[in-house]
Design a protein around this motif. Structure first.
Motif, PDB file in Angstrom:
ATOM      1  N   LYS A   1      34.922  33.166  36.509  1.00  0.00           N
ATOM      2  CA  LYS A   1      36.295  32.945  36.961  1.00  0.00           C
ATOM      3  C   LYS A   1      36.776  34.116  37.824  1.00  0.00           C
ATOM      4  O   LYS A   1      36.432  35.269  37.576  1.00  0.00           O
ATOM      5  N   GLU A   2      37.561  33.797  38.836  1.00  0.00           N
ATOM      6  CA  GLU A   2      38.175  34.845  39.652  1.00  0.00           C
ATOM      7  C   GLU A   2      39.069  35.692  38.753  1.00  0.00           C
ATOM      8  O   GLU A   2      39.822  35.174  37.932  1.00  0.00           O
ATOM      9  N   GLY A   3      38.968  37.018  38.882  1.00  0.00           N
ATOM     10  CA  GLY A   3      39.743  37.928  38.049  1.00  0.00           C
ATOM     11  C   GLY A   3      39.047  38.299  36.749  1.00  0.00           C
ATOM     12  O   GLY A   3      39.594  39.053  35.938  1.00  0.00           O
ATOM     13  N   ALA A   4      37.826  37.786  36.540  1.00  0.00           N
ATOM     14  CA  ALA A   4      37.098  38.037  35.288  1.00  0.00           C
ATOM     15  C   ALA A   4      36.801  39.517  35.077  1.00  0.00           C
ATOM     16  O   ALA A   4      36.933  40.028  33.973  1.00  0.00           O
ATOM     17  N   VAL A   5      36.416  40.210  36.146  1.00  0.00           N
ATOM     18  CA  VAL A   5      36.060  41.629  36.011  1.00  0.00           C
ATOM     19  C   VAL A   5      37.266  42.446  35.560  1.00  0.00           C
ATOM     20  O   VAL A   5      37.155  43.281  34.652  1.00  0.00           O
ATOM     21  N   MET A   6      38.419  42.176  36.132  1.00  0.00           N
ATOM     22  CA  MET A   6      39.625  42.899  35.726  1.00  0.00           C
ATOM     23  C   MET A   6      39.983  42.568  34.282  1.00  0.00           C
ATOM     24  O   MET A   6      40.379  43.444  33.511  1.00  0.00           O
ATOM     25  N   LYS A   7      39.814  41.330  33.887  1.00  0.00           N
ATOM     26  CA  LYS A   7      40.109  40.914  32.511  1.00  0.00           C
ATOM     27  C   LYS A   7      39.174  41.645  31.536  1.00  0.00           C
ATOM     28  O   LYS A   7      39.609  42.129  30.489  1.00  0.00           O
ATOM     29  N   ILE A   8      37.901  41.735  31.899  1.00  0.00           N
ATOM     30  CA  ILE A   8      36.928  42.436  31.054  1.00  0.00           C
ATOM     31  C   ILE A   8      37.269  43.922  30.989  1.00  0.00           C
ATOM     32  O   ILE A   8      37.226  44.531  29.913  1.00  0.00           O
ATOM     33  N   ARG A   9      37.598  44.523  32.130  1.00  0.00           N
ATOM     34  CA  ARG A   9      37.950  45.951  32.166  1.00  0.00           C
ATOM     35  C   ARG A   9      39.145  46.232  31.249  1.00  0.00           C
ATOM     36  O   ARG A   9      39.119  47.172  30.456  1.00  0.00           O
ATOM     37  N   THR A  10      40.168  45.412  31.333  1.00  0.00           N
ATOM     38  CA  THR A  10      41.361  45.587  30.494  1.00  0.00           C
ATOM     39  C   THR A  10      40.998  45.465  29.019  1.00  0.00           C
ATOM     40  O   THR A  10      41.432  46.279  28.192  1.00  0.00           O
ATOM     41  N   LYS A  11      40.194  44.475  28.687  1.00  0.00           N
ATOM     42  CA  LYS A  11      39.757  44.274  27.299  1.00  0.00           C
ATOM     43  C   LYS A  11      38.979  45.489  26.798  1.00  0.00           C
ATOM     44  O   LYS A  11      39.228  46.001  25.704  1.00  0.00           O
TER      45      LYS A  11
ATOM     46  N   ASN B   1      31.286  29.459  25.112  1.00  0.00           N
ATOM     47  CA  ASN B   1      32.643  28.992  24.836  1.00  0.00           C
ATOM     48  C   ASN B   1      33.586  30.141  24.480  1.00  0.00           C
ATOM     49  O   ASN B   1      34.788  30.057  24.739  1.00  0.00           O
ATOM     50  N   MET B   2      33.045  31.213  23.905  1.00  0.00           N
ATOM     51  CA  MET B   2      33.874  32.401  23.663  1.00  0.00           C
ATOM     52  C   MET B   2      34.402  32.935  24.997  1.00  0.00           C
ATOM     53  O   MET B   2      35.569  33.314  25.113  1.00  0.00           O
ATOM     54  N   LEU B   3      33.524  32.966  26.008  1.00  0.00           N
ATOM     55  CA  LEU B   3      33.926  33.472  27.329  1.00  0.00           C
ATOM     56  C   LEU B   3      34.864  32.493  28.034  1.00  0.00           C
ATOM     57  O   LEU B   3      35.737  32.916  28.792  1.00  0.00           O
ATOM     58  N   VAL B   4      34.699  31.203  27.778  1.00  0.00           N
ATOM     59  CA  VAL B   4      35.629  30.205  28.318  1.00  0.00           C
ATOM     60  C   VAL B   4      37.006  30.432  27.703  1.00  0.00           C
ATOM     61  O   VAL B   4      38.024  30.461  28.408  1.00  0.00           O
ATOM     62  N   ASP B   5      37.041  30.631  26.382  1.00  0.00           N
ATOM     63  CA  ASP B   5      38.311  30.859  25.684  1.00  0.00           C
ATOM     64  C   ASP B   5      39.020  32.117  26.187  1.00  0.00           C
ATOM     65  O   ASP B   5      40.247  32.173  26.202  1.00  0.00           O
ATOM     66  N   GLU B   6      38.233  33.126  26.586  1.00  0.00           N
ATOM     67  CA  GLU B   6      38.801  34.373  27.102  1.00  0.00           C
ATOM     68  C   GLU B   6      39.098  34.284  28.603  1.00  0.00           C
ATOM     69  O   GLU B   6      39.496  35.272  29.212  1.00  0.00           O
ATOM     70  N   GLU B   7      38.846  33.113  29.190  1.00  0.00           N
ATOM     71  CA  GLU B   7      39.068  32.860  30.616  1.00  0.00           C
ATOM     72  C   GLU B   7      38.250  33.792  31.516  1.00  0.00           C
ATOM     73  O   GLU B   7      38.718  34.259  32.549  1.00  0.00           O
ATOM     74  N   ILE B   8      36.998  34.016  31.113  1.00  0.00           N
ATOM     75  CA  ILE B   8      36.062  34.816  31.902  1.00  0.00           C
ATOM     76  C   ILE B   8      35.142  33.895  32.698  1.00  0.00           C
ATOM     77  O   ILE B   8      34.785  34.197  33.826  1.00  0.00           O
ATOM     78  N   ILE B   9      34.776  32.764  32.097  1.00  0.00           N
ATOM     79  CA  ILE B   9      33.993  31.753  32.805  1.00  0.00           C
ATOM     80  C   ILE B   9      34.695  30.409  32.648  1.00  0.00           C
ATOM     81  O   ILE B   9      35.568  30.251  31.793  1.00  0.00           O
ATOM     82  N   TYR B  10      34.311  29.464  33.497  1.00  0.00           N
ATOM     83  CA  TYR B  10      34.864  28.116  33.410  1.00  0.00           C
ATOM     84  C   TYR B  10      33.795  27.113  33.805  1.00  0.00           C
ATOM     85  O   TYR B  10      32.809  27.457  34.462  1.00  0.00           O
ATOM     86  N   LYS B  11      34.005  25.874  33.391  1.00  0.00           N
ATOM     87  CA  LYS B  11      33.034  24.819  33.674  1.00  0.00           C
ATOM     88  C   LYS B  11      33.491  23.996  34.871  1.00  0.00           C
ATOM     89  O   LYS B  11      34.647  23.594  34.951  1.00  0.00           O
ATOM     90  N   ARG B  12      32.562  23.771  35.791  1.00  0.00           N
ATOM     91  CA  ARG B  12      32.775  22.816  36.878  1.00  0.00           C
ATOM     92  C   ARG B  12      31.999  21.573  36.488  1.00  0.00           C
ATOM     93  O   ARG B  12      30.772  21.599  36.394  1.00  0.00           O
ATOM     94  N   ARG B  13      32.726  20.541  36.240  1.00  0.00           N
ATOM     95  CA  ARG B  13      32.127  19.305  35.749  1.00  0.00           C
ATOM     96  C   ARG B  13      30.931  18.887  36.610  1.00  0.00           C
ATOM     97  O   ARG B  13      31.037  18.735  37.821  1.00  0.00           O
TER      98      ARG B  13
END
Length: 128
Positions: A76-86, A57-69
């Motif tokens: 999530k698409e763009g996760a690597v760039m988000k992690i790199r920036t962080k 859920n920490m990664l969901v909150d950071e928009e790195i992963i998401y749930k497919r019901r």
């Protein structure tokens, strides 16, 4: 994949989040692919599924992963760039700010610090 260090004060759910994030960053789990389920990770590590979910859920909150019901968690698409920036921000806070403070205490000039960094890069290149 995920390893828990019981000899640290770092909570298990944070260790799980950091290791999943690292696996995403290095390409173990590419963007838009499924990651192991909460139950798979909890069984592998013999820990409570709620602990794993808390880390995820920490990664969901950071928009790195998401749930497919009904299908599970996905990168999530763009996760690597988000992690790199962080991580670049963390790198500055953990290393650069400390380096500059220590260099100042040593009365080192910016040029002297740059020379040391260049020497470090040269040593790194020669050791590979």
């Amino acid at each position: 994949m995920v390893h828990i260090d019981t000899n640290t004060d770092k909570p298990i759910f944070i260790q799980i989040a950091e290791q999943l994030e690292d696996a995403i960053f290095v390409g173990t789990f590419p963007e838009e692919t499924k990651i192991p389920s909460t139950n798979e990770i909890s069984a592998l590590l013999n820990i409570n599924p709620h602990t794993v979910l808390k880390g995820m859920n920490m990664l969901v909150d950071e928009e790195i992963i998401y749930k497919r019901r009904g299908l599970g968690m996905y990168v999530k698409e763009g996760a690597v760039m988000k992690i790199r920036t962080k991580r670049q921000g963390q790198f500055f806070d953990q290393y650069i700010a400390t380096l500059v403070t220590e260099a100042s205490k040593l009365d080192m000039t910016k040029e002297e610090v740059i020379q040391l960094i260049e020497r470090g890069y040269s040593n790194e290149c020669n050791s590979n």
